[in-house]
Design a protein around this motif. Structure first.
Motif, mmCIF file in Angstrom:
data_model
loop_
_atom_site.group_PDB
_atom_site.id
_atom_site.type_symbol
_atom_site.label_atom_id
_atom_site.label_comp_id
_atom_site.label_asym_id
_atom_site.label_seq_id
_atom_site.Cartn_x
_atom_site.Cartn_y
_atom_site.Cartn_z
ATOM 1 N N GLN A 147 0.830 -1.204 0.000
ATOM 2 C CA GLN A 147 0.000 0.000 0.000
ATOM 3 C C GLN A 147 0.868 1.259 0.000
ATOM 4 O OE1 GLN A 147 -2.355 -0.591 3.517
ATOM 5 N NE2 GLN A 147 -3.511 -2.300 2.644
ATOM 6 N N LEU A 148 1.923 1.262 0.802
ATOM 7 C CA LEU A 148 2.810 2.427 0.876
ATOM 8 C C LEU A 148 3.569 2.623 -0.433
ATOM 9 C CD1 LEU A 148 4.221 2.032 4.506
ATOM 10 C CD2 LEU A 148 2.471 3.631 3.708
ATOM 11 N N ARG A 149 3.943 1.546 -1.106
ATOM 12 C CA ARG A 149 4.622 1.677 -2.401
ATOM 13 C C ARG A 149 3.698 2.327 -3.430
ATOM 14 N NH1 ARG A 149 6.847 -3.480 -1.087
ATOM 15 N NH2 ARG A 149 5.247 -4.543 -2.344
ATOM 16 N N THR A 150 2.420 1.987 -3.372
ATOM 17 C CA THR A 150 1.455 2.602 -4.291
ATOM 18 C C THR A 150 1.385 4.111 -4.059
ATOM 19 O OG1 THR A 150 0.113 0.587 -4.391
ATOM 20 C CG2 THR A 150 -0.970 2.646 -4.998
ATOM 21 N N ILE A 151 1.373 4.515 -2.795
ATOM 22 C CA ILE A 151 1.351 5.942 -2.459
ATOM 23 C C ILE A 151 2.641 6.620 -2.913
ATOM 24 C CG2 ILE A 151 1.423 7.558 -0.527
ATOM 25 C CD1 ILE A 151 -0.587 5.726 0.900
ATOM 26 N N ASP A 152 3.786 5.967 -2.682
ATOM 27 C CA ASP A 152 5.070 6.534 -3.098
ATOM 28 C C ASP A 152 5.069 6.812 -4.600
ATOM 29 O OD1 ASP A 152 5.937 6.297 -0.513
ATOM 30 O OD2 ASP A 152 7.184 4.526 -0.856
ATOM 31 N N ARG A 154 2.521 7.351 -6.634
ATOM 32 C CA ARG A 154 1.577 8.390 -7.059
ATOM 33 C C ARG A 154 1.990 9.787 -6.604
ATOM 34 N NH1 ARG A 154 -3.690 7.003 -8.364
ATOM 35 N NH2 ARG A 154 -3.860 9.215 -8.926
ATOM 36 N N LEU A 155 2.628 9.875 -5.421
ATOM 37 C CA LEU A 155 2.866 11.194 -4.836
ATOM 38 C C LEU A 155 4.347 11.531 -4.637
ATOM 39 C CD1 LEU A 155 -0.003 11.304 -2.185
ATOM 40 C CD2 LEU A 155 0.110 12.481 -4.364
ATOM 41 N N GLY A 156 5.235 10.646 -5.072
ATOM 42 C CA GLY A 156 6.653 10.962 -4.977
ATOM 43 C C GLY A 156 7.178 11.032 -3.560
ATOM 44 N N LEU A 157 6.740 10.106 -2.728
ATOM 45 C CA LEU A 157 7.157 10.056 -1.328
ATOM 46 C C LEU A 157 8.060 8.854 -1.091
ATOM 47 C CD1 LEU A 157 3.665 10.878 0.190
ATOM 48 C CD2 LEU A 157 5.649 12.402 0.203
ATOM 49 N N ASN A 158 8.570 8.752 0.123
ATOM 50 C CA ASN A 158 9.384 7.600 0.511
ATOM 51 C C ASN A 158 8.915 7.151 1.889
ATOM 52 O OD1 ASN A 158 11.356 5.632 0.696
ATOM 53 N ND2 ASN A 158 12.942 7.077 1.365
ATOM 54 N N LEU A 159 7.810 6.415 1.918
ATOM 55 C CA LEU A 159 7.174 6.033 3.176
ATOM 56 C C LEU A 159 7.598 4.629 3.585
ATOM 57 C CD1 LEU A 159 3.560 7.278 2.340
ATOM 58 C CD2 LEU A 159 5.288 8.459 3.712
ATOM 59 N N THR A 160 7.808 4.463 4.889
ATOM 60 C CA THR A 160 8.078 3.142 5.445
ATOM 61 C C THR A 160 7.272 2.991 6.724
ATOM 62 O OG1 THR A 160 9.930 3.880 6.808
ATOM 63 C CG2 THR A 160 10.440 3.200 4.542
ATOM 64 N N ALA A 161 7.089 1.755 7.135
ATOM 65 C CA ALA A 161 6.352 1.494 8.364
ATOM 66 C C ALA A 161 7.061 2.128 9.561
ATOM 67 C CB ALA A 161 6.197 -0.011 8.563
ATOM 68 N N ALA A 162 8.400 2.133 9.551
ATOM 69 C CA ALA A 162 9.153 2.703 10.668
ATOM 70 C C ALA A 162 8.890 4.205 10.807
ATOM 71 C CB ALA A 162 10.647 2.450 10.478
ATOM 72 N N LYS A 163 8.809 4.917 9.678
ATOM 73 C CA LYS A 163 8.559 6.351 9.716
ATOM 74 C C LYS A 163 7.143 6.665 10.225
ATOM 75 C CE LYS A 163 11.708 7.685 5.974
ATOM 76 N NZ LYS A 163 11.814 8.299 4.628
ATOM 77 N N LEU A 164 6.245 5.717 10.047
ATOM 78 C CA LEU A 164 4.847 5.940 10.408
ATOM 79 C C LEU A 164 4.479 5.316 11.753
ATOM 80 C CD1 LEU A 164 3.259 5.275 6.892
ATOM 81 C CD2 LEU A 164 3.701 7.493 7.961
ATOM 82 N N ASN A 165 5.465 4.874 12.489
ATOM 83 C CA ASN A 165 5.202 4.249 13.789
ATOM 84 C C ASN A 165 4.778 5.305 14.808
ATOM 85 O OD1 ASN A 165 5.109 2.155 15.672
ATOM 86 N ND2 ASN A 165 7.218 2.533 16.336
ATOM 87 N N LEU A 166 3.569 5.154 15.376
ATOM 88 C CA LEU A 166 3.035 6.127 16.333
ATOM 89 C C LEU A 166 2.425 5.420 17.554
ATOM 90 C CD1 LEU A 166 1.150 8.743 14.094
ATOM 91 C CD2 LEU A 166 3.281 9.097 15.352
ATOM 92 N N LYS A 172 -2.976 0.878 10.521
ATOM 93 C CA LYS A 172 -3.984 -0.029 9.979
ATOM 94 C C LYS A 172 -4.004 -0.115 8.456
ATOM 95 C CE LYS A 172 -6.151 -1.875 13.466
ATOM 96 N NZ LYS A 172 -6.269 -3.350 13.584
ATOM 97 N N ARG A 173 -3.887 1.029 7.779
ATOM 98 C CA ARG A 173 -4.091 0.970 6.327
ATOM 99 C C ARG A 173 -3.540 2.232 5.670
ATOM 100 N NH1 ARG A 173 -10.207 0.489 4.727
ATOM 101 N NH2 ARG A 173 -10.223 2.596 5.587
ATOM 102 N N ALA A 174 -3.102 2.073 4.411
ATOM 103 C CA ALA A 174 -2.738 3.208 3.571
ATOM 104 C C ALA A 174 -3.478 3.055 2.253
ATOM 105 C CB ALA A 174 -1.232 3.240 3.338
ATOM 106 N N GLN A 175 -4.082 4.142 1.789
ATOM 107 C CA GLN A 175 -4.839 4.047 0.545
ATOM 108 C C GLN A 175 -4.796 5.375 -0.207
ATOM 109 O OE1 GLN A 175 -9.012 3.303 1.299
ATOM 110 N NE2 GLN A 175 -9.131 4.817 2.928
ATOM 111 N N ILE A 176 -5.073 5.292 -1.509
ATOM 112 C CA ILE A 176 -5.154 6.472 -2.365
ATOM 113 C C ILE A 176 -6.620 6.827 -2.572
ATOM 114 C CG2 ILE A 176 -4.889 7.273 -4.737
ATOM 115 C CD1 ILE A 176 -2.350 7.648 -3.400
ATOM 116 N N LEU A 177 -6.953 8.082 -2.287
ATOM 117 C CA LEU A 177 -8.261 8.636 -2.613
ATOM 118 C C LEU A 177 -8.050 9.663 -3.733
ATOM 119 C CD1 LEU A 177 -9.508 9.264 1.046
ATOM 120 C CD2 LEU A 177 -9.949 7.252 -0.371
ATOM 121 N N GLU A 178 -9.114 10.233 -4.215
ATOM 122 C CA GLU A 178 -8.995 11.239 -5.263
ATOM 123 C C GLU A 178 -10.118 12.249 -5.113
ATOM 124 O OE1 GLU A 178 -9.378 10.905 -9.949
ATOM 125 O OE2 GLU A 178 -7.518 9.975 -9.224
ATOM 126 N N TYR A 179 -9.757 13.535 -5.239
ATOM 127 C CA TYR A 179 -10.770 14.593 -5.158
ATOM 128 C C TYR A 179 -10.557 15.550 -6.320
ATOM 129 C CZ TYR A 179 -13.497 18.531 -3.545
ATOM 130 O OH TYR A 179 -14.405 19.552 -3.473
#
Length: 255
Positions: A147-152, A154-166, A172-179
């Motif tokens: 899921q995070l690779r899909t976001i990367d 589309r949006l030119g990011l570099n997301l990992t589970a470690a960076k998102l640890n809170l 729970k989930r990462a997804q792409i929406l569109e508006y």
């Protein structure tokens, strides 16, 4: 619901207008949580409730009422000579200026609305979330990495589970929406004390901006921007706690 359990547009409009009973709302809540396309349909229908009347009321309040009234007072009485060409030109010019002022006020209001629209729409979406929306989602790390690779991509990011640890919130989930054709990433956690929490991001060219706070739909929001993206963290956590999380995320995501 149709034979496939998908709400009709009429049912979604009734949902937005708060005209459904508790059971019907619960069924649609569950359907929206499972189907991101259905959520986009709901957002599109909700756009019909934009406050156009407020914009025109504001334009009316800013119109040069005193000058227009003065022009009306200057109308000749039957005993006075008929209106001459100069008066007609002055009146026409006044009406043109008034129309331009009103149009510019409306366009400025509309532009301001568009700048914050993505946060408003995501707040509408997050207001539907309850803990049960997320707690059944599997904690499959391989699926979350995908899921995070899909976001990367589309949006030119570099997301990992470690960076998102809170902790203690559980990712729970990462997804792409569109508006309006613009991709928006949403990453969600389930906080044991405050419920659903989401980090949302979209591309932005408006430049870096510091942290700012707002409340939408009863939820606290912290938002900021870097050179290429606009971010918002939204949830029922206290505003100060939410900003601490936002600072941690911003530091990690800019590294």
């Amino acid at each position: 619901m149709n034979d496939h359990g998908i709400p009709s547009d009429e049912q979604l409009v009734a949902y937005l207008d708060d005209q459904l009973d508790t059971e019907q709302r619960s069924r649609i809540d569950a359907a929206i949580a499972e189907d991101s396309l259905l959520n986009l349909r709901l957002q599109w229908l909700a756009r019909s409730s934009l406050p156009f009347k407020d914009a025109y009321d504001q334009a009316g309040r800013q119109a040069p009422v005193e000058r227009l009234q003065s022009m009306l007072d200057s109308l000749p009485s039957p005993e006075r000579p008929a209106m001459n060409r100069r008066w007609f030109l002055a009146a026409a010019a006044g009406l043109v200026v008034s129309s331009v002022v009103a149009d510019r006020l409306f366009l400025n209001w509309q532009s301001s609305l568009q700048k914050t629209n993505w946060r408003a729409r995501l707040a509408d979406y997050m207001a539907l979330y309850v803990p049960q929306t997320l707690d059944h989602l599997p904690g499959d790390e391989a699926a979350q990495r995908a899921q995070l690779r899909t976001i990367d991509a589309r949006l030119g990011l570099n997301l990992t589970a470690a960076k998102l640890n809170l902790p203690p919130a559980q990712f729970k989930r990462a997804q792409i929406l569109e508006y309006d054709g613009v991709p928006i990433a949403q990453m969600t956690w389930l906080d044991p004390a405050h419920g659903p929490l989401a980090l949302c991001v979209t591309r932005s060219s408006s430049g870096s901006r510091p942290f700012a706070h707002e409340r939408r739909r009863g939820l606290n929001v912290v938002y900021w921007a870097d050179l290429e993206h606009a971010w918002m963290l939204i949830g029922r956590n206290p505003a100060a706690e939410l900003e601490d999380m936002a600072r941690l995320l911003r530091t990690r995501l800019s590294a």
